[in-house]
Design an enzyme around this catalytic site. Structure first.
Site, PDB file in Angstrom:
ATOM      1  N   SER A 286       0.876  -1.177   0.000  1.00  0.00           N
ATOM      2  CA  SER A 286       0.000   0.000   0.000  1.00  0.00           C
ATOM      3  C   SER A 286       0.906   1.217   0.000  1.00  0.00           C
ATOM      4  O   SER A 286       2.032   1.155   0.529  1.00  0.00           O
ATOM      5  CB  SER A 286      -0.858   0.019   1.267  1.00  0.00           C
ATOM      6  OG  SER A 286      -1.477   1.290   1.418  1.00  0.00           O
TER       7      SER A 286
ATOM      8  N   TYR B 275      -1.301  -0.656  10.354  1.00  0.00           N
ATOM      9  CA  TYR B 275      -1.394  -0.859   8.901  1.00  0.00           C
ATOM     10  C   TYR B 275      -0.116  -0.366   8.217  1.00  0.00           C
ATOM     11  O   TYR B 275       0.523  -1.105   7.461  1.00  0.00           O
ATOM     12  CB  TYR B 275      -2.617  -0.117   8.363  1.00  0.00           C
ATOM     13  CG  TYR B 275      -2.902  -0.374   6.902  1.00  0.00           C
ATOM     14  CD1 TYR B 275      -3.502  -1.570   6.498  1.00  0.00           C
ATOM     15  CD2 TYR B 275      -2.595   0.570   5.928  1.00  0.00           C
ATOM     16  CE1 TYR B 275      -3.776  -1.817   5.158  1.00  0.00           C
ATOM     17  CE2 TYR B 275      -2.863   0.330   4.586  1.00  0.00           C
ATOM     18  CZ  TYR B 275      -3.455  -0.854   4.201  1.00  0.00           C
ATOM     19  OH  TYR B 275      -3.725  -1.093   2.873  1.00  0.00           O
TER      20      TYR B 275
END
Ligand SMILES: NC(=O)c1ccc[n+]([C@@H]2O[C@H](COP(=O)([O-])OP(=O)(O)OC[C@H]3O[C@@H](n4cnc5c(N)ncnc54)[C@H](O)[C@@H]3O)[C@@H](O)[C@H]2O)c1
Length: 266
Positions: free
Chosen positions: A143, A156
């Site tokens: 990501s 995350y």
């Protein structure tokens, strides 16, 4: 559309959004696909959709953090299709909290799924690939949050940045076996395609939650990528066209990471 004819691919986290899009894209290029998810509906409906489109797929329910379940999942893939050529580590838990608020239990689960789940799926799929002696391609879905410090998303961001170096280290471990390992960096994703795929799978359309910031205005290309754009890049990395590519990160982010930070292009 036969760039992956004869190949078998495992895709984890096959929701109608990114994993479902990647599974569909691999199947459209001729791969047999093992759709893996902790949710039986996401595994089964993804496989059913591929079969309705004329492809070949099975759904396997599996928690990627459970080593026994991962071993059983890889065994199912081998028994169904005689081996595995491609693994896409896509399962993940998105969203999060700041370092000040993050409860340990939630941190452990997010790190467990995003990082340890990728480790376990890679370990057991790569062991099978080594035994098969026909090489393979492993793709890790990262990501843009793994490249930058994102506020309010501590586990995350940390897990995704860990995956960037997991990819390089695993690529070095596996290079002598002809197994290539690369990561793919998506960014904030246009929601429309995932919604349409959910409807194709027979699900009710859900209302989109709006974003606080208009992300499309901030990326150089002025629009956000969709799962099919990631799928095309995964097809390339999985295919023999990428035979000399290992240990790299392939960004499909509309230019987000390349941008000089204060510039607002649109
Ligand atoms: N959506 C985005 O904008 C975006 C941006 C960048 C990167 N990504 C990455 O892309 C991947 C997919 O994102 P998405 O938006 O499709 O998310 P999603 O929530 O729609 O899909 C994630 C899937 O992973 C599955 N999953 C969760 N825990 C699991 C476990 N323990 N075992 C097996 N499966 C499990 C979920 O059931 C779900 O189907 C993730 O790795 C995410 O970090 C997404």
């Amino acid at each position: 559309m036969t760039r992956l004819a004869g190949k078998v691919a495992i895709v984890t986290g096959t929701s109608p959004n990114i994993g479902g899009g990647i599974a569909e894209g691999l199947a459209d290029e001729g791969a047999k696909v093992v759709c893996v998810d902790i949710s039986a509906d996401n595994a089964g409906q993804c496989a059913d959709w591929i079969k309705r489109r004329g492809g070949d797929a099975i759904g396997v329910t599996c928690d990627v953090t459970d080593e026994g379940e991962v071993q059983a999942m890889v065994g199912r893939a081998r028994d169904a299709y005689g081996g595995v050529d491609v693994l896409v580590n896509n399962a993940g838990i998105l969203g999060g909290m700041s370092v000040l608020e993050m409860p340990l239990e939630r941190w452990n689960r997010q790190i467990g799924v995003n990082l340890t789940g990728t480790f376990l799926c890679t370990k057991h799929t790569a062991r099978l690939m080594v035994d098969q002696k026909r090489g393979g391609s492993i793709v890790v879905i990262v990501s843009t949050a793994g490249h930058q410090g994102q506020a309010g998303n501590i586990a995350y961001s940390t897990s995704k940045s860990g995956l960037l170096n997991f990819t390089r280290a695993a690529a070095m471990d596996l290079v002598k076996h002809g197994i290539r390992v690369n990561s793919l960096t998506p960014t904030a994703t246009d929601a429309e395609e995932g919604q349409a795929r959910a409807a194709s799978w027979g699900r009710a359309r859900t209302e989109r939650g709006g974003r606080l910031l208009d992300f499309a205005k901030m990326v150089p290309m002025g629009r956000l990528p969709s799962p099919r754009h990631y799928a095309r890049a995964v097809v390339f990395l999985a295919s023999d066209d990428a035979e000399m590519i290992t240990g790299t990160d392939f960004r499909v982010d509309a230019g987000a990471i390349a941008k000089y930070w204060p510039w607002i292009p649109n």
